[in-house]
Design an enzyme around this catalytic site. Structure first.
Site, PDB file in Angstrom:
ATOM      1  N   LYS A 171      37.737  37.320  15.410  1.00 44.34           N
ATOM      2  CA  LYS A 171      36.829  36.809  14.386  1.00 44.34           C
ATOM      3  C   LYS A 171      37.675  36.245  13.269  1.00 44.34           C
ATOM      4  CE  LYS A 171      32.357  36.829  13.327  1.00 44.34           C
ATOM      5  NZ  LYS A 171      31.235  36.670  14.245  1.00 44.34           N
TER       6      LYS A 171
ATOM      7  N   GLY B  19      11.820  38.165  11.635  1.00 44.23           N
ATOM      8  CA  GLY B  19      12.771  37.049  11.482  1.00 44.23           C
ATOM      9  C   GLY B  19      12.473  35.980  12.516  1.00 44.23           C
TER      10      GLY B  19
ATOM     11  N   GLY C  35      13.704  32.949  13.154  1.00 42.19           N
ATOM     12  CA  GLY C  35      14.729  31.897  13.135  1.00 42.19           C
ATOM     13  C   GLY C  35      15.154  31.560  14.549  1.00 42.19           C
TER      14      GLY C  35
ATOM     15  N   GLY D 253      14.705  34.748  16.839  1.00 40.32           N
ATOM     16  CA  GLY D 253      13.343  35.272  16.905  1.00 40.32           C
ATOM     17  C   GLY D 253      12.340  34.305  17.512  1.00 40.32           C
TER      18      GLY D 253
HETATM   19  P1  NAD Z   1      18.470  32.210  11.455  1.00 43.17           P
HETATM   20  O1  NAD Z   1      19.027  31.976  10.096  1.00 43.17           O
HETATM   21  O2  NAD Z   1      18.173  31.044  12.348  1.00 43.17           O
HETATM   22  O3  NAD Z   1      17.085  33.029  11.328  1.00 43.17           O
HETATM   23  C1  NAD Z   1      16.944  34.175  10.562  1.00 43.17           C
HETATM   24  C2  NAD Z   1      15.461  34.362  10.265  1.00 43.17           C
HETATM   25  O4  NAD Z   1      15.305  35.597   9.601  1.00 43.17           O
HETATM   26  C3  NAD Z   1      14.881  33.288   9.362  1.00 43.17           C
HETATM   27  O5  NAD Z   1      13.582  32.964   9.823  1.00 43.17           O
HETATM   28  C4  NAD Z   1      14.749  33.995   7.997  1.00 43.17           C
HETATM   29  O6  NAD Z   1      13.690  33.490   7.222  1.00 43.17           O
HETATM   30  C5  NAD Z   1      14.481  35.393   8.466  1.00 43.17           C
HETATM   31  N1  NAD Z   1      14.763  36.417   7.481  1.00 43.17           N
HETATM   32  C6  NAD Z   1      15.770  36.489   6.576  1.00 43.17           C
HETATM   33  N2  NAD Z   1      15.667  37.605   5.854  1.00 43.17           N
HETATM   34  C7  NAD Z   1      14.571  38.258   6.311  1.00 43.17           C
HETATM   35  C8  NAD Z   1      13.944  39.470   5.988  1.00 43.17           C
HETATM   36  N3  NAD Z   1      14.426  40.252   5.023  1.00 43.17           N
HETATM   37  N4  NAD Z   1      12.824  39.818   6.669  1.00 43.17           N
HETATM   38  C9  NAD Z   1      12.345  39.042   7.663  1.00 43.17           C
HETATM   39  N5  NAD Z   1      12.908  37.896   8.028  1.00 43.17           N
HETATM   40  C10 NAD Z   1      14.005  37.507   7.354  1.00 43.17           C
HETATM   41  O7  NAD Z   1      19.455  33.254  12.142  1.00 43.17           O
HETATM   42  P2  NAD Z   1      19.598  33.584  13.688  1.00 43.17           P
HETATM   43  O8  NAD Z   1      20.640  32.728  14.286  1.00 43.17           O
HETATM   44  O9  NAD Z   1      18.223  33.630  14.293  1.00 43.17           O
HETATM   45  O10 NAD Z   1      20.227  35.046  13.623  1.00 43.17           O
HETATM   46  C11 NAD Z   1      19.425  36.177  13.346  1.00 43.17           C
HETATM   47  C12 NAD Z   1      20.246  37.422  13.620  1.00 43.17           C
HETATM   48  O11 NAD Z   1      20.679  37.428  14.978  1.00 43.17           O
HETATM   49  C13 NAD Z   1      21.540  37.571  12.795  1.00 43.17           C
HETATM   50  O12 NAD Z   1      21.766  38.954  12.636  1.00 43.17           O
HETATM   51  C14 NAD Z   1      22.603  36.995  13.720  1.00 43.17           C
HETATM   52  O13 NAD Z   1      23.883  37.511  13.411  1.00 43.17           O
HETATM   53  C15 NAD Z   1      22.104  37.518  15.048  1.00 43.17           C
HETATM   54  N6  NAD Z   1      22.561  36.786  16.230  1.00 43.17           N
HETATM   55  C16 NAD Z   1      22.331  35.460  16.368  1.00 43.17           C
HETATM   56  C17 NAD Z   1      22.714  34.806  17.540  1.00 43.17           C
HETATM   57  C18 NAD Z   1      22.410  33.356  17.774  1.00 43.17           C
HETATM   58  O14 NAD Z   1      22.584  32.912  18.912  1.00 43.17           O
HETATM   59  N7  NAD Z   1      21.942  32.604  16.806  1.00 43.17           N
HETATM   60  C19 NAD Z   1      23.384  35.509  18.544  1.00 43.17           C
HETATM   61  C20 NAD Z   1      23.614  36.873  18.374  1.00 43.17           C
HETATM   62  C21 NAD Z   1      23.194  37.505  17.207  1.00 43.17           C
END
Ligand code: NAD
Length: 370
Positions: A77, A177, A179, A182
């Protein structure tokens, strides 16, 4: 001596490199944790307050995630100090400078993380050719666009549900969440017949026991709106997402959202962790004692890194989706079988499995080291 060494153990870290270039303001750290399975893959996190310690913990998490997924990659990382929203020209200088300073460290492949994106990876590729999560024009597979992690989660759910006697058709699920992770998890699960009864974003939460139209929610988000603007939905405070009764609860937002103080409010049968470390270990123990099946993050959300590893081998989207399906299903089963057999938490079963794979890989190395 760097405080990172307080994390040192028999698995790593192999290298800790601090980069500082006074002329440009570049400050960053790379931690290559373990390369027994192959050159490490891990994201570049850019934030104003990231530390070397955080970097070391995240690098170890990547060692386990990559080993658990059976990838030919170790864990690493890097962190870059600075506001990720700084002017693009300045950010480009820092990202290019950082990767050039690490040009010789072939044991680390750059990937996107919080604060960096596929454009940043395009700059890294241009400089040193060692990056994943590239723009499509450079042979990248846009993992958030295709929903690689959400796709993996849907397969993890499909295997895990067998262990809690749950039919996917008609199963009620909640997503915290909406995003990249989700919304795609919701899309794939509703495609399989499950019903989204609660969803939240950073603005608030909504619920409807009869279910939401997931495509309409995705369109709402694409228009820059919050899920709470879904027509006619019952609005709740964001935190109330925890209380919604359901069969499957999917955290896909922030770390540590479920802890000892609120875990008793969860009213579900299965938790599948989309976010990284969304549930504290103490809360996971309580879930276990309550008989709620809980699949840990580095097993359930490995779809993204599997996609990145497939991209690095030069294969395309279809191969990535096939690899995600195969690995997520196999690993979920292996972890839940071991947890059941040994009467331990799924997280402990997953850690045992990942550690064993890393140690086995280390045994093939000449000096039996990382
Ligand atoms: P993203 O920024 O696309 O989406 C995050 C979502 O969470 C957004 O809709 C935001 O509005 C919402 N959010 C933020 N704070 C919040 C809260 N307090 N309550 C409810 N919703 C809230 O991020 P992502 O890429 O979807 O990643 C989400 C999580 O998954 C992170 O922990 C990330 O490290 C993990 N993750 C992501 C991936 C990937 O492929 N993108 C892979 C492994 C792990």
């Amino acid at each position: 001596m760097s405080s990172v060494f307080k994390f040192a153990d028999e698995l790593g870290p192999l290298k800790v490199i601090h980069v500082h270039e006074p002329g440009t303001g570049l400050k960053g750290v790379l931690v290559v944790d373990n390369v027994a399975c192959g050159p490490s893959i891990g994201g570049v996190r850019m934030a104003a307050d990231v530390t070397a310690e955080e970097c070391a913990r995240l690098a170890r998490a990547m060692t386990f995630k990559n080993a658990a997924a059976g990838l030919r990659h170790g864990g690493g990382k890097s962190v870059l100090l600075g506001d990720p929203k700084m002017p693009k020209a300045q950010k480009e200088i820092l990202v290019r400078g950082f990767c050039c300073a690490l040009r010789e460290v072939e044991q680390y492949i750059f990937g996107p993380d919080m604060g960096t994106d596929e454009e940043c990876m395009g700059w890294v590729k241009d400089e040193i050719d060692r990056a994943v999560g590239l723009p499509r024009e450079l042979g990248g597979i846009p993992l958030d666009e295709i929903g690689a992690t959400g796709y993996g989660i849907s397969h993890a759910v499909d295997v895990a549900r067998e262990y809690c006697q749950l039919d996917i058709s008609g199963a009620r699920f909640v997503v915290q969440g909406f995003g990249a992770v989700g919304k795609h998890a919701a899309r794939f699960l509703s495609g399989a017949g499950a019903i989204l009864v609660g969803v939240s974003d950073s603005i608030g939460a909504i619920q409807n026991p009869d279910g939401f139209d997931v495509e309409a929610l995705i369109a709402l988000k694409a228009a820059g709106k919050s899920v709470i603007e879904y027509p006619g939905a019952e609005k709740l405070d964001g935190d109330r997402i925890i209380d919604i009764e359901c069969d499957i609860w999917i955290p896909a937002a922030r770390p540590d959202v479920i802890h000892e103080g609120n875990v008793d409010r969860l009213n579900t049968r299965l938790v599948v962790q989309g976010a990284n470390i969304p549930i504290t270990y103490a809360a996971e123990k309580i879930l276990h004692d309550r008989g709620i099946l809980n699949l840990p993050d580095f097993i359930a959300n490995a779809g993204g890194v599997i996609c990145a590893a497939v991209e690095y081998q030069g294969a395309g989207e279809a191969a990535a989706l096939a690899a995600i399906e195969e690995k997520l299903r196999r690993n979920t089963r292996e972890v839940l079988e071991a947890a059941q057999r040994e009467q331990i938490l799924p997280r402990d079963a997953a850690l045992n499995m990942a550690r064993k794979r890393v140690e086995q890989a280390m045994s093939y190395r000449r000096w039996h080291t990382f």
